[in-house]
Every structure is written in C-alpha cells, then in structure tokens.
Enzyme design. Sequence first.
Site, PDB file in Angstrom:
ATOM      1  N   HIS A 140       0.804  -1.236   0.000  1.00 44.60           N
ATOM      2  CA  HIS A 140       0.000   0.000   0.000  1.00 44.60           C
ATOM      3  C   HIS A 140       0.834   1.282   0.000  1.00 44.60           C
ATOM      4  O   HIS A 140       1.882   1.366   0.608  1.00 44.60           O
ATOM      5  CB  HIS A 140      -0.934   0.009   1.220  1.00 44.60           C
ATOM      6  CG  HIS A 140      -0.169   0.103   2.516  1.00 44.60           C
ATOM      7  ND1 HIS A 140       0.133   1.287   3.128  1.00 44.60           N
ATOM      8  CD2 HIS A 140       0.394  -0.863   3.278  1.00 44.60           C
ATOM      9  CE1 HIS A 140       0.817   1.070   4.217  1.00 44.60           C
ATOM     10  NE2 HIS A 140       1.001  -0.233   4.335  1.00 44.60           N
ATOM     11  N   HIS A 149      12.167   0.424 -12.516  1.00 49.31           N
ATOM     12  CA  HIS A 149      11.936  -1.000 -12.790  1.00 49.31           C
ATOM     13  C   HIS A 149      11.962  -1.763 -11.469  1.00 49.31           C
ATOM     14  O   HIS A 149      12.994  -1.796 -10.788  1.00 49.31           O
ATOM     15  CB  HIS A 149      13.028  -1.517 -13.741  1.00 49.31           C
ATOM     16  CG  HIS A 149      12.887  -2.966 -14.097  1.00 49.31           C
ATOM     17  ND1 HIS A 149      13.811  -3.625 -14.861  1.00 49.31           N
ATOM     18  CD2 HIS A 149      11.934  -3.894 -13.807  1.00 49.31           C
ATOM     19  CE1 HIS A 149      13.440  -4.889 -15.029  1.00 49.31           C
ATOM     20  NE2 HIS A 149      12.305  -5.070 -14.399  1.00 49.31           N
TER      21      HIS A 149
HETATM   22  O1  JB2 Z   1      15.613   2.143 -30.110  1.00 51.44           O
HETATM   23  C1  JB2 Z   1      15.302   0.953 -30.232  1.00 51.44           C
HETATM   24  C2  JB2 Z   1      15.976  -0.110 -29.592  1.00 51.44           C
HETATM   25  N1  JB2 Z   1      17.040  -0.169 -28.740  1.00 51.44           N
HETATM   26  C3  JB2 Z   1      17.240  -1.477 -28.463  1.00 51.44           C
HETATM   27  N2  JB2 Z   1      14.253   0.614 -31.044  1.00 51.44           N
HETATM   28  C4  JB2 Z   1      13.864  -0.682 -31.222  1.00 51.44           C
HETATM   29  N3  JB2 Z   1      12.838  -0.920 -32.025  1.00 51.44           N
HETATM   30  N4  JB2 Z   1      14.489  -1.713 -30.620  1.00 51.44           N
HETATM   31  C5  JB2 Z   1      15.536  -1.424 -29.818  1.00 51.44           C
HETATM   32  N5  JB2 Z   1      16.337  -2.229 -29.116  1.00 51.44           N
HETATM   33  C6  JB2 Z   1      16.183  -3.689 -29.118  1.00 51.44           C
HETATM   34  O2  JB2 Z   1      15.684  -4.103 -27.873  1.00 51.44           O
HETATM   35  C7  JB2 Z   1      17.487  -4.472 -29.296  1.00 51.44           C
HETATM   36  O3  JB2 Z   1      17.865  -4.550 -30.655  1.00 51.44           O
HETATM   37  C8  JB2 Z   1      17.092  -5.829 -28.707  1.00 51.44           C
HETATM   38  O4  JB2 Z   1      16.537  -6.698 -29.657  1.00 51.44           O
HETATM   39  C9  JB2 Z   1      16.028  -5.456 -27.652  1.00 51.44           C
HETATM   40  C10 JB2 Z   1      16.528  -5.652 -26.244  1.00 51.44           C
HETATM   41  O5  JB2 Z   1      16.532  -7.040 -26.013  1.00 51.44           O
HETATM   42  P1  JB2 Z   1      17.267  -7.759 -24.782  1.00 51.44           P
HETATM   43  O6  JB2 Z   1      16.756  -9.138 -24.736  1.00 51.44           O
HETATM   44  O7  JB2 Z   1      18.717  -7.495 -24.864  1.00 51.44           O
HETATM   45  O8  JB2 Z   1      16.808  -6.952 -23.515  1.00 51.44           O
HETATM   46  P2  JB2 Z   1      15.340  -6.592 -23.027  1.00 51.44           P
HETATM   47  O9  JB2 Z   1      15.361  -5.137 -22.822  1.00 51.44           O
HETATM   48  O10 JB2 Z   1      14.301  -7.176 -23.885  1.00 51.44           O
HETATM   49  O11 JB2 Z   1      15.214  -7.323 -21.631  1.00 51.44           O
HETATM   50  C11 JB2 Z   1      16.003  -7.009 -20.532  1.00 51.44           C
HETATM   51  O12 JB2 Z   1      15.192  -6.396 -19.545  1.00 51.44           O
HETATM   52  C12 JB2 Z   1      14.099  -7.206 -19.098  1.00 51.44           C
HETATM   53  C13 JB2 Z   1      13.262  -6.408 -18.157  1.00 51.44           C
HETATM   54  C14 JB2 Z   1      16.516  -8.388 -20.229  1.00 51.44           C
HETATM   55  O13 JB2 Z   1      17.672  -8.401 -19.545  1.00 51.44           O
HETATM   56  C15 JB2 Z   1      15.464  -9.241 -19.523  1.00 51.44           C
HETATM   57  O14 JB2 Z   1      16.082 -10.385 -18.923  1.00 51.44           O
HETATM   58  C16 JB2 Z   1      14.640  -8.492 -18.493  1.00 51.44           C
HETATM   59  N6  JB2 Z   1      13.572  -9.361 -18.053  1.00 51.44           N
END
Ligand code: JB2
Length: 210
Positions: A140, A149
């Site tokens: 709460h 995050h």
């Molecule tokens: O400006 C952008 C951009 N910057 C990074 N535009 C677009 N369209 N895509 C972008 N990206 C993309 O985000 C990267 O190319 C990559 O494919 C994706 C980030 O993927 P990643 O698996 O490295 O991290 P995440 O942010 O999806 O997840 C992190 O954070 C989550 C909360 C991970 O570490 C997870 O384990 C965690 N659960």
Amino acid sequence: MSLPVIVIGGGGHAKVLIEALRRSGIEVLGLTDPDPKGAARRIPGVPVLGDDGALAAHPPGTVELVNGVGSTGDTGPRRAVFERWRERGYGFATVVHPSAVVAPDAALAEGAQVMAGAVIQPGVSVGADAIVNTGAVVDHDCAIGEHAHIAPGAVLSGGVTVGAGAHVGTGAAVVQGVEIGAGAVVAAGAAVVGPVAPGATVAGVPARKI
Ligand code: JB2
C-alpha cells in the site's frame, strides 16, 4: 475501443509484453527492432515490421506504442525510447497482465507495465513507463517513479518511494517507508532497511552502498 499496438524492441522484455497484450485481447500489429531478422528468430509468431523507420507507416493516433526495451540496472536506454517517440506525438499503452492483482484505486501512468502475477495494493502510484515485473509485490501507498523498474519477485512494503529511473533488482526486499532515490540500483536479493541516495548502488543483507 483501444488502438492496436506496436511493440518497440524484439528481445526478452518484448516477448513477455506480447504475451500479456495478447492475453488481454489487445491487437499486436507487430514489433520493430534494429535487427529485424534476430527479432523474428527470438519472437516467432509476431510480425516484424522492420526497424523504427517502419513507424512512419503508422502515424500517432492510429496506433499506440509499447516500450519493449527493458532494463537490467541502467534504465536510460528504455527512457530514451519512451521520450523519443512521445516527443513525436505517439502515446504509450499501459499494459497489465490479466493475472496481476491491481487495487482499483492504484494509479498507473501512461506506458506503465504490470506483468504476470504482480500485486499492486491500494494507494500505489506507478509512474510513466515504469515496470512492475513478474511476481513483484508493491504494497500500500508506494510511489514508483517514471521509468523505474521493480524486477521479478521484488517486494516493496508499504509506503516505499522509488525515484525516477531507479532499479530494484530481482528478489530484493524493501522495508516500509524507505526512500530509494532517482537512478539508484538495488542489487538482486538485497534487503533494504534504510534510505538509498539518488544514483547509489546498494547490495547485500542488510543492503550497503557498493
Ligand atoms: O531504439 C530501439 C531499440 N534499442 C534497443 N528501437 C527498437 N525498435 N528496438 C531497440 N532495441 C532492441 O531491444 C534491441 O535490438 C534488442 O533486440 C532489444 C533488447 O533485447 P534484450 O533481450 O537485450 O533486452 P530486453 O530489454 O528485452 O530485456 C532485458 O530487460 C528485461 C526487463 C533483459 O535483460 C530481460 O532479462 C529483463 N527481463
């Protein structure tokens, strides 16, 4: 009726969001990623529209965006995505997985994301673009700042304040009434029993500055 959405990013966080969106009955037009082929491999079954240039075919007002770029400590890149597209007139959908428990009076700002199994109790506010991740508990009267995050399984007791862009790591526990400053990082598994200064990193049980 809600607008269809486009997810920005094609990694792990995007994958989790797409599952939440589909379960909520929200139409996902597709995702964008600078590496469209990689994204298609990582997230099968979702149209990959291309890089962010593909948004030109979907102007503001015709779609809402979902910020699929997550964070593991540094929330800056995620914030940059939100601000870049907000400035260009796009709105960001607020995402709540149907299995999350959210008190009716909790305030979720634009683009806030509440993932599967999270619990948000009465009097809580979640700022724009903030993530309350899988199974996190926000008790709460907590106030979570924009772009912050709360990672999977973290627990915030009542009345905790989390500053903008702060990261509370997986499984961390925060006792009641504590203030965590903007941009601070709480390491996974830490037990926070006192205030955390803005920008500081704390770890351990009890948590200490490192
Ligand atoms: O400006 C952008 C951009 N910057 C990074 N535009 C677009 N369209 N895509 C972008 N990206 C993309 O985000 C990267 O190319 C990559 O494919 C994706 C980030 O993927 P990643 O698996 O490295 O991290 P995440 O942010 O999806 O997840 C992190 O954070 C989550 C909360 C991970 O570490 C997870 O384990 C965690 N659960």
